[in-house]
Design a protein around this motif. Structure first.
Motif, PDB file in Angstrom:
ATOM      1  N   THR A 224       0.821  -1.215   0.000  1.00 40.09           N
ATOM      2  CA  THR A 224       0.000   0.000   0.000  1.00 40.09           C
ATOM      3  C   THR A 224       0.850   1.258   0.000  1.00 40.09           C
ATOM      4  O   THR A 224       0.362   2.337   0.360  1.00 40.09           O
ATOM      5  CB  THR A 224      -0.942   0.026   1.220  1.00 40.09           C
ATOM      6  OG1 THR A 224      -0.153   0.018   2.426  1.00 40.09           O
ATOM      7  CG2 THR A 224      -1.878  -1.167   1.224  1.00 40.09           C
ATOM      8  N   ASN A 227       1.195   2.592  -4.413  1.00 44.14           N
ATOM      9  CA  ASN A 227      -0.082   3.268  -4.602  1.00 44.14           C
ATOM     10  C   ASN A 227      -0.933   3.045  -3.356  1.00 44.14           C
ATOM     11  O   ASN A 227      -0.843   1.991  -2.721  1.00 44.14           O
ATOM     12  CB  ASN A 227      -0.813   2.754  -5.845  1.00 44.14           C
ATOM     13  CG  ASN A 227      -0.322   3.422  -7.121  1.00 44.14           C
ATOM     14  OD1 ASN A 227      -0.323   4.641  -7.224  1.00 44.14           O
ATOM     15  ND2 ASN A 227       0.115   2.627  -8.090  1.00 44.14           N
ATOM     16  N   TYR A 228      -1.742   4.024  -3.028  1.00 37.06           N
ATOM     17  CA  TYR A 228      -2.581   3.968  -1.823  1.00 37.06           C
ATOM     18  C   TYR A 228      -3.866   3.200  -2.128  1.00 37.06           C
ATOM     19  O   TYR A 228      -4.436   3.320  -3.214  1.00 37.06           O
ATOM     20  CB  TYR A 228      -2.911   5.385  -1.368  1.00 37.06           C
ATOM     21  CG  TYR A 228      -3.840   5.457  -0.179  1.00 37.06           C
ATOM     22  CD1 TYR A 228      -3.358   5.363   1.117  1.00 37.06           C
ATOM     23  CD2 TYR A 228      -5.208   5.640  -0.368  1.00 37.06           C
ATOM     24  CE1 TYR A 228      -4.211   5.444   2.205  1.00 37.06           C
ATOM     25  CE2 TYR A 228      -6.069   5.724   0.717  1.00 37.06           C
ATOM     26  CZ  TYR A 228      -5.570   5.618   1.998  1.00 37.06           C
ATOM     27  OH  TYR A 228      -6.422   5.686   3.065  1.00 37.06           O
ATOM     28  N   SER A 230      -7.701   2.375  -0.447  1.00 41.91           N
ATOM     29  CA  SER A 230      -8.646   2.805   0.583  1.00 41.91           C
ATOM     30  C   SER A 230      -8.968   1.659   1.533  1.00 41.91           C
ATOM     31  O   SER A 230      -8.762   0.482   1.211  1.00 41.91           O
ATOM     32  CB  SER A 230      -9.943   3.305  -0.062  1.00 41.91           C
ATOM     33  OG  SER A 230     -10.631   2.231  -0.686  1.00 41.91           O
ATOM     34  N   PRO A 260       2.432   5.945   4.587  1.00 44.22           N
ATOM     35  CA  PRO A 260       1.033   6.321   4.818  1.00 44.22           C
ATOM     36  C   PRO A 260       0.476   5.913   6.179  1.00 44.22           C
ATOM     37  O   PRO A 260      -0.744   5.866   6.349  1.00 44.22           O
ATOM     38  CB  PRO A 260       0.311   5.578   3.691  1.00 44.22           C
ATOM     39  CG  PRO A 260       1.110   4.326   3.527  1.00 44.22           C
ATOM     40  CD  PRO A 260       2.533   4.683   3.827  1.00 44.22           C
ATOM     41  N   ALA A 274       3.238  10.711   3.331  1.00 39.13           N
ATOM     42  CA  ALA A 274       2.018  10.303   2.641  1.00 39.13           C
ATOM     43  C   ALA A 274       1.832  11.113   1.363  1.00 39.13           C
ATOM     44  O   ALA A 274       2.305  12.249   1.255  1.00 39.13           O
ATOM     45  CB  ALA A 274       0.811  10.482   3.554  1.00 39.13           C
ATOM     46  N   TYR A 275       1.137  10.532   0.391  1.00 41.41           N
ATOM     47  CA  TYR A 275       0.908  11.242  -0.869  1.00 41.41           C
ATOM     48  C   TYR A 275       0.052  12.488  -0.654  1.00 41.41           C
ATOM     49  O   TYR A 275       0.301  13.530  -1.251  1.00 41.41           O
ATOM     50  CB  TYR A 275       0.237  10.308  -1.877  1.00 41.41           C
ATOM     51  CG  TYR A 275       1.169   9.253  -2.429  1.00 41.41           C
ATOM     52  CD1 TYR A 275       2.361   9.614  -3.054  1.00 41.41           C
ATOM     53  CD2 TYR A 275       0.872   7.904  -2.342  1.00 41.41           C
ATOM     54  CE1 TYR A 275       3.226   8.667  -3.573  1.00 41.41           C
ATOM     55  CE2 TYR A 275       1.726   6.938  -2.856  1.00 41.41           C
ATOM     56  CZ  TYR A 275       2.909   7.322  -3.465  1.00 41.41           C
ATOM     57  OH  TYR A 275       3.769   6.376  -3.975  1.00 41.41           O
ATOM     58  N   THR A 276      -0.976  12.381   0.162  1.00 43.63           N
ATOM     59  CA  THR A 276      -1.806  13.518   0.550  1.00 43.63           C
ATOM     60  C   THR A 276      -2.257  13.279   1.982  1.00 43.63           C
ATOM     61  O   THR A 276      -2.210  12.139   2.476  1.00 43.63           O
ATOM     62  CB  THR A 276      -3.058  13.661  -0.344  1.00 43.63           C
ATOM     63  OG1 THR A 276      -3.962  12.585  -0.059  1.00 43.63           O
ATOM     64  CG2 THR A 276      -2.700  13.650  -1.824  1.00 43.63           C
ATOM     65  N   SER A 278      -5.113  12.928   3.078  1.00 46.88           N
ATOM     66  CA  SER A 278      -6.240  11.996   3.116  1.00 46.88           C
ATOM     67  C   SER A 278      -5.803  10.556   2.853  1.00 46.88           C
ATOM     68  O   SER A 278      -6.600   9.632   3.031  1.00 46.88           O
ATOM     69  CB  SER A 278      -7.305  12.398   2.094  1.00 46.88           C
ATOM     70  OG  SER A 278      -6.792  12.300   0.773  1.00 46.88           O
ATOM     71  N   LYS A 279      -4.562  10.369   2.444  1.00 47.00           N
ATOM     72  CA  LYS A 279      -4.068   9.022   2.136  1.00 47.00           C
ATOM     73  C   LYS A 279      -3.137   8.535   3.244  1.00 47.00           C
ATOM     74  O   LYS A 279      -1.980   8.173   3.002  1.00 47.00           O
ATOM     75  CB  LYS A 279      -3.387   9.003   0.770  1.00 47.00           C
ATOM     76  CG  LYS A 279      -4.369   9.269  -0.369  1.00 47.00           C
ATOM     77  CD  LYS A 279      -3.732   9.193  -1.736  1.00 47.00           C
ATOM     78  CE  LYS A 279      -4.795   9.388  -2.833  1.00 47.00           C
ATOM     79  NZ  LYS A 279      -4.229   9.320  -4.190  1.00 47.00           N
ATOM     80  N   TYR A 281      -3.269   5.979   6.799  1.00 42.11           N
ATOM     81  CA  TYR A 281      -3.991   5.000   7.612  1.00 42.11           C
ATOM     82  C   TYR A 281      -3.872   5.424   9.078  1.00 42.11           C
ATOM     83  O   TYR A 281      -2.810   5.329   9.686  1.00 42.11           O
ATOM     84  CB  TYR A 281      -3.425   3.596   7.404  1.00 42.11           C
ATOM     85  CG  TYR A 281      -3.519   3.124   5.981  1.00 42.11           C
ATOM     86  CD1 TYR A 281      -4.741   2.787   5.402  1.00 42.11           C
ATOM     87  CD2 TYR A 281      -2.367   3.032   5.187  1.00 42.11           C
ATOM     88  CE1 TYR A 281      -4.819   2.365   4.087  1.00 42.11           C
ATOM     89  CE2 TYR A 281      -2.445   2.601   3.870  1.00 42.11           C
ATOM     90  CZ  TYR A 281      -3.668   2.276   3.323  1.00 42.11           C
ATOM     91  OH  TYR A 281      -3.745   1.856   2.014  1.00 42.11           O
ATOM     92  N   ASP A 535      -3.654  -0.099  -8.583  1.00 42.90           N
ATOM     93  CA  ASP A 535      -4.267   0.626  -7.466  1.00 42.90           C
ATOM     94  C   ASP A 535      -5.615  -0.015  -7.162  1.00 42.90           C
ATOM     95  O   ASP A 535      -5.926  -1.101  -7.664  1.00 42.90           O
ATOM     96  CB  ASP A 535      -4.376   2.121  -7.750  1.00 42.90           C
ATOM     97  CG  ASP A 535      -5.277   2.449  -8.948  1.00 42.90           C
ATOM     98  OD1 ASP A 535      -6.016   1.544  -9.414  1.00 42.90           O
ATOM     99  OD2 ASP A 535      -5.248   3.596  -9.409  1.00 42.90           O
TER     100      ASP A 535
END
Length: 637
Positions: A224, A227-228, A230, A260, A274-276, A278-279, A281, A535
């Motif tokens: 993960t 690529n992240y 969900s 992440p 983290a990429y953003t 919101s991404k 855990y 992804d």
């Protein structure tokens, strides 16, 4: 043959009603199935055959094999009387023997079972009411108190189904613990099918199954970091795993590409890595995933891959070497590069904080410390690392850098033991230079370390590791890396482990052959998805149904080849899709509905010999063309 008015009347008499808005007329074709010579044959419904025609799932329940709807196949005795009963879905009852009040785990397990049953029904409004009351009785030796899944957990179960004249069906599931009982529930659900002719749920009326897995470690790995994914996508993977009794979700949660994961004492790791925002855990996300897996009989095992595969998130700490170095191919196998610097004492405090959160959230019975693809060139590019080594009288050879790695592993392991309160949790490491001779003997204790094999299944190193007493988990890339078979992403052409691996190769990946005389040291296997080119939008069809092929190999270790499993896998794939998993299509649906009509077997299915002769002729032409091309002969033009 067109459906006649009489055929429609017969369908209505058996409880069939048209879907709302559907028009019935002479152009409607309605099919059923009959068992003929051990194969389900598709037939058009008529007055003459309606009484014996059944739906495909009902036919497959008994025809030709008593495991036609089961995946993975049981390892013990299976007895199914060729008789079904209609189930009254409104009156199903669960009973946990000896327990007055069930805890949340059992309640969630029962609800999931009912959800699986509901997914079988295409239209609730047209479902025929009534039927037998189904009572599910669960008997566990642990008195219904579930413990965590561990390497020595007994996952066996026995399932017995019986029906009586009073209109009741009783399914007794007996197991040592929750995990075995959960597997029994999964099997029971697969013995319940929807008859789309009579529009009712049916169950095998009398059955007996004794079952237990061959291998104790049956897993999937998901990366993960590249690529992240969900939480929803991860849960969908856990759903598929539960349906085939896989029991380990290997969470490769961080890598050099991103970090992440929320770490309570080190929030900068995720903020920078983290990429953003919101991404990431969060602790709540991880706890949710761990519990979701537990309900499904799955351990969620974290991996913190180190000392290599570390980068994003570690900025400003001065604890890494070759961070995002260029040209990257001099220092690592893919961009971005990055490795921890074992000479920085403060780095181990950061590791301890990461390990601490992972152990609190996962309570792992086994912990993965990575150890993948450590680059000597990366460490050798750091003046401070070279100085640290020379000040201690070390050289700068491979053996000296393995000594540095051994130092790192010893220090990092002491931090793992500290957060695990000295429990000496078994540690998994990937095969690497450190697991080669002579370093494996110098730095890795076989009583403590489990080695995960990622090289080819015929790698001679495997038996060298096994004969030293190490337990292994097999993830040979030539059969179990499910991301293989895509375009290159750091070059043209295809990715490094192409070609694409078909489910048949996964199914045939026999661990007995890989381990030879040392099979008793094989814990099991994992299929892996490294996510450089995958992804959550392409996740399902990369794992499924190939991961199901692995599941049967690990649960049953079948002696038969993939051909005996093909028709069952096609049916199982429909079950995955039915439950919201975007499993890859293996064949046209025609092949599912016309059993054994698609596979080619020149020796048993072609009697006239002409087909075989034509194939040999084509082969000869191909050989001649090859030879001509090599010799540049004029006749080839």
């Amino acid at each position: 043959m067109r459906c006649t008015a009489l055929a429609i009347a017969l369908l209505v008499a058996f409880g069939w009603t048209p879907a709302p808005g559907a028009a019935l007329g002479a152009d409607d074709l309605i099919y059923g199935y009959e068992c003929s010579n051990g194969v389900c044959r598709k037939v058009e419904l008529s007055e003459e055959n309606f009484a014996r025609a059944i739906s495909l799932p009902v036919c497959r329940l008994f025809c030709g094999s008593n495991i036609g709807t089961l995946w993975p196949k049981p390892t013990g005795a299976v007895q199914l009387e060729p008789l079904t009963r209609q189930v009254d879905v409104a009156t199903i009852q669960f009973h946990l023997a000896g327990v007055d009040k069930k805890d949340k785990l059992w309640q969630a397990t029962e609800q999931r079972w009912l959800d699986l049953l509901e997914a079988k029904i295409p239209n609730r409004k047209s479902l025929k009411e009534g039927g037998y009351q189904l009572n599910i009785v669960l008997n566990t030796a642990d008195n219904g108190v579930p413990a965590r899944l561990q390497l020595d957990t007994d996952e066996s179960y026995e399932l017995n189904i019986g029906s009586n004249s009073a209109g009741q069906i009783t399914a007794n599931i007996t197991a040592v613990n929750f995990f075995g009982a959960r597997h029994g529930l999964e099997t029971l659900n697969q013995l319940i099918v929807y008859d789309d002719i009579r529009r009712e749920i049916q169950v095998a009326a009398n059955a007996s199954i004794s079952d237990a897995p061959v291998y104790k470690w049956r897993g999937l790995l998901l990366d993960t970091s590249r690529n992240y994914f969900s939480v929803k996508a991860i849960k969908r993977t856990l759903d598929g795993m539960a349906m085939v009794k896989l029991n380990t979700f290997h969470w490769h949660i961080t890598d050099s590409h991103s970090f992440p994961l929320e770490v309570s004492k080190r929030p900068e790791l995720a903020k920078l890595g983290a990429y953003t925002p919101s991404k990431v855990y969060t602790h709540s996300d991880v706890a949710d995933i761990v519990e979701y897996g537990r309900v499904r009989g799955i351990r969620v095992m974290p991996e913190f891959d180190s000392p290599a595969h570390v980068g994003e998130g570690w900025q400003h700490k001065n604890m890494t070497a070759c961070f995002n170095a260029q040209p990257w191919n001099k220092y690592c196998v893919e961009p971005p590069c990055g490795q921890l610097d074992p000479t920085v004492d403060g780095m181990y405090d950061v590791l301890e904080d990461i390990f601490s959160d992972m152990f609190k959230l996962h309570n792992p019975d086994v912990f993965h410390m990575g150890g993948d693809e450590v680059s000597v060139a990366c460490w050798n590019s750091s003046p401070s690392i070279r100085n640290w080594m020379t000040q201690r009288g070390w050289g700068l050879s491979e053996a000296d850098f393995m000594r540095l790695w051994g130092h790192y592993q010893t220090e990092a392991l002491s931090r793992v033991d500290r957060v695990a309160n000295g429990s000496h949790t078994p540690i998994i490491l990937w095969t690497s230079t450190l697991t080669n001779e002579p370093y494996i003997d110098d730095y890795l204790n076989p009583l403590r370390y489990i080695i995960q094999i990622w090289t080819t299944g015929n790698d001679k190193v495997i038996k060298k590791i096994l004969k030293r007493g190490y337990r292994i988990i097999v993830s040979n890339y030539d059969a179990l890396y499910l991301d293989c078979g895509g375009g290159g992403w750091v070059t043209d052409g295809n990715n490094w482990c192409s070609p694409y691996i078909g489910w048949q190769k996964v199914y045939q990946n026999n661990l007995t052959k890989i381990a030879g005389d040392y099979e008793h040291h094989v814990l099991g296997a994992e299929a892996a998805i490294w996510s450089e080119q995958i992804d959550e939008y392409t996740l399902d069809n990369r794992f499924w149904p190939r991961a199901s092929a692995l599941a049967e190999r690990l649960w049953s270790n079948p002696s038969e080849g993939w051909r005996q499993a093909e028709s069952r896998l096609l049916l199982h794939r429909e079950r995955l899709v039915e439950n919201g998993i975007g499993a890859e299509a293996l064949q046209p649906q025609w092949c599912l509905q016309n059993e054994n009509e698609c596979p080619v077997d020149a020796y048993t299915q072609r009697s006239d010999g002409l087909w075989l002769a034509s194939q040999l002729g084509l082969l000869l032409v191909g050989v001649l063309i090859c030879a001509c091309n090599k010799l540049h002969m004029k006749v080839c033009e």
